[in-house]
Design a protein around this motif. Structure first.
Motif, short mmCIF file in Angstrom:
data_model
loop_
_atom_site.label_atom_id
_atom_site.label_comp_id
_atom_site.label_asym_id
_atom_site.label_seq_id
_atom_site.Cartn_x
_atom_site.Cartn_y
_atom_site.Cartn_z
N GLU A 44 0.82 -1.21 0.00
CA GLU A 44 0.00 0.00 0.00
C GLU A 44 0.86 1.26 0.00
O GLU A 44 0.47 2.29 -0.56
N VAL A 104 1.94 1.87 -3.46
CA VAL A 104 0.80 2.40 -4.23
C VAL A 104 0.63 3.90 -3.97
O VAL A 104 0.40 4.68 -4.89
N LEU A 150 0.83 6.83 -6.82
CA LEU A 150 -0.22 7.82 -7.10
C LEU A 150 0.31 9.24 -6.99
O LEU A 150 -0.08 10.13 -7.76
N SER A 183 3.75 -1.83 -7.55
CA SER A 183 2.33 -1.78 -7.18
C SER A 183 1.46 -2.75 -7.95
O SER A 183 0.40 -3.16 -7.48
N HIS A 221 -2.09 -4.20 -8.12
CA HIS A 221 -3.07 -3.46 -7.33
C HIS A 221 -4.04 -2.75 -8.29
O HIS A 221 -3.66 -2.29 -9.35
N ASN A 222 -5.31 -2.67 -7.88
CA ASN A 222 -6.32 -2.07 -8.75
C ASN A 222 -5.98 -0.65 -9.16
O ASN A 222 -6.25 -0.22 -10.28
N ASP A 223 -5.38 0.12 -8.24
CA ASP A 223 -5.01 1.50 -8.56
C ASP A 223 -3.94 1.54 -9.65
O ASP A 223 -3.89 2.47 -10.45
N ARG A 274 -5.58 0.66 -13.01
CA ARG A 274 -6.40 1.78 -13.48
C ARG A 274 -5.60 2.78 -14.31
O ARG A 274 -6.12 3.39 -15.25
N SER A 293 -13.18 -4.29 -11.01
CA SER A 293 -12.68 -4.54 -9.66
C SER A 293 -12.99 -5.96 -9.23
O SER A 293 -12.26 -6.57 -8.45
#
Length: 493
Positions: free
Chosen positions: A367, A370, A374, A435, A438-440, A443, A486
């Motif tokens: 996390e 991530v 971002l 990352s 990971h969904n982020d 995306r 997701s």
């Protein structure tokens, strides 16, 4: 294997040593090598100090100028009553002993400092990361992704101790142990299929972001074989009977008495060495290896960046294992440990035991990677504010090509735009690689692909004097756009 690795490394440096190292091939050969009056650099395993007839081993040398350097000193050095440590000291009564280990033990019944004396030098994981000698290790828990009922989930006893090879081989004892009960639950067909599907999806996404290799650690040979079968069922093209071909192999020992489905995976040392060379070669198509105990120590493949753990591990054994993914390699930003069994608490304890300084930078939760990703994404996105690059993602190949020159002009028109973009995209790419999946990360993957393409084009067409092209030109790994919802990030039972 470790003895051979050390010998090979020292043999390369024999000019500095001013004498040629020798490797003991047998107990008799070791005794012959120790009879010299002076000098000598000898490599051997502690097992070669076993007496021939089972009695005490007589002194093999009375010399006082012998220095014994025991690598992996956390193992086989504590039984002074009738064990290997007693044999070695009986054989070399006047020698000095130095222990070398990345995971010293300090328990009531086993203590590395008690055997070898006070620490001469400490160089822990945190220092190695700070010096750039190793990369950071990131942690990702995937247990929650396995949508199993609570009654179907394996639970690790806090006092659970790993069994040895011989204990697993003993069927009667095996059926009585906690290990057997846990192994039965971990190795159910339903759970193995779920883990296999998750590993395939996860690893393919990792490879899209960062080329490299992975290792899967299972708790028994049966599970190794069953997981292999489940993976190749999903990815038939990964399989090949030839050791020199195929993307995935199981590395384990065995014998002709093992079950029929074990036999294709049982290889002699020579064949295992050939596969090891493939695993270490970044350009080789072999990408995944499944192990139980082998290769968890003494195996160095810098291109290895992901370890999937589906086996109870703790303490020095866990630290030795995860160190397989912390080797420095090209632009590899860190190693990733993926946990399917819930070893997070044991990992924290191990890091606390074996890291002298701050532990915050060593076993970092994914996390945090991530969050950094971002943050860097916002920085790069701001540099493209007002610039429409949607055609790069949704357009035809011709339309995609026309976007890059315009994007370069947009960046180069900004104050110090070139240097800022090169730095920002490099930082974003490293965080992105850590990352995924990971969904982020998924995306923004198409955006990251565009940013990398622009960076690569600028680096190639506007060389910075004094810096090699390889350093400036990150490999542009275009990730094929897929509609990933997701829900697809979860495994349905």
């Amino acid at each position: 294997d470790l003895d051979q690795q050390l010998f090979d490394n020292f043999a390369v440096a024999q000019d500095l040593l001013r004498q040629e190292p020798e490797q003991a091939e047998s107990r008799e050969h070791l005794r012959k090598l120790l009879k010299v009056a002076s000098g000598g650099i000898i490599f051997t395993t502690i097992q070669k100090f076993l007496p021939e007839d089972g009695d005490r081993l007589p002194p093999l040398s009375d010399r006082r100028n012998i220095v014994v350097i025991a690598d992996e000193a956390h193992r086989s050095q504590y039984d002074f009553i009738d064990g290997l440590a007693r044999n070695m000291r009986d054989a070399l009564p006047n020698a000095s002993f130095i222990g070398f280990t990345g995971t010293p033990i300090e328990k009531a019944d086993r203590s590395t400092p008690a055997v070898f004396g006070k620490y001469i030098s400490i160089y822990d994981i945190q220092q190695a990361v700070a010096d750039g000698a190793t990369v950071r290790i990131f942690y990702e828990g995937r247990l929650a992704k396995l949508e199993l009922k609570e009654s179907e989930r394996p639970h690790i006893d806090p006092e659970f101790e790993e069994v040895t090879e011989s204990e697993e081989e003993s069927v009667r004892e095996k059926l009585k142990t906690k290990w057997a009960r846990l192994e039965a639950m971990v190795g159910t067909e339903k759970r193995i299929d779920l883990v296999a599907r998750d590993i395939v999806n996860h690893f393919e996404q990792r490879l899209e972001a960062m080329d490299g290799k992975g290792m899967i650690v299972c708790m028994s040979r049966r599970i190794c074989v069953d997981l292999y079968d489940a993976i190749i069922k999903l990815c038939p093209s990964w399989q090949h009977q030839d050791d020199g071909k195929g993307a995935i192999k199981v590395i384990m020992t065995g014998s002709a008495s093992d079950p029929t489905n074990f036999q294709p995976h049982i290889r002699n040392k020579l064949r295992r060495e050939a596969i090891k060379k493939r695993m270490k070669d970044p350009s080789d198509l072999m990408k995944l290896v499944i192990v139980r105990d082998m290769w968890l120590t003494g195996f160095d493949a810098p291109c290895l960046h992901t370890m999937y753990v589906d086996k109870p591990m703790r303490g020095h054994g866990l630290m030795q294992a995860i160190a397989r993914v912390n080797r420095v390699f090209r632009d590899k930003p860190g190693g990733l440990v993926v946990d399917y069994l819930g070893i997070a608490d044991e990992l924290k304890k191990a890091l606390a035991d074996y890291t002298e300084g701050s532990r915050s930078e060593t076993g970092i939760p994914q996390e945090e990677a991530v969050a950094i990703m971002l943050e860097k994404y916002e920085v790069v996105s701001a540099m493209f504010h007002g610039f429409d690059y949607s055609k790069f993602i949704t357009g035809t190949p011709t339309e995609r090509l026309t976007v890059i020159p315009a994007a370069m002009e947009h960046i180069l028109s900004q104050e110090d735009g070139k240097a800022r973009l090169l730095q920002a995209v490099t930082e974003l790419s490293k965080a992105f690689a850590l990352s995924v999946p990971h969904n982020d990360a998924l995306r923004i993957k198409d955006d990251v692909g565009f940013f990398q393409a622009v960076r690569s084009a600028i680096a190639k067409n506007t060389r910075i004097p004094g810096k090699p092209e390889e350093e400036l030109d990150l490999a542009v790994r275009q990730i094929v756009s897929k509609a990933v919802s997701s829900d697809e990030g979860r495994i349905q039972a």
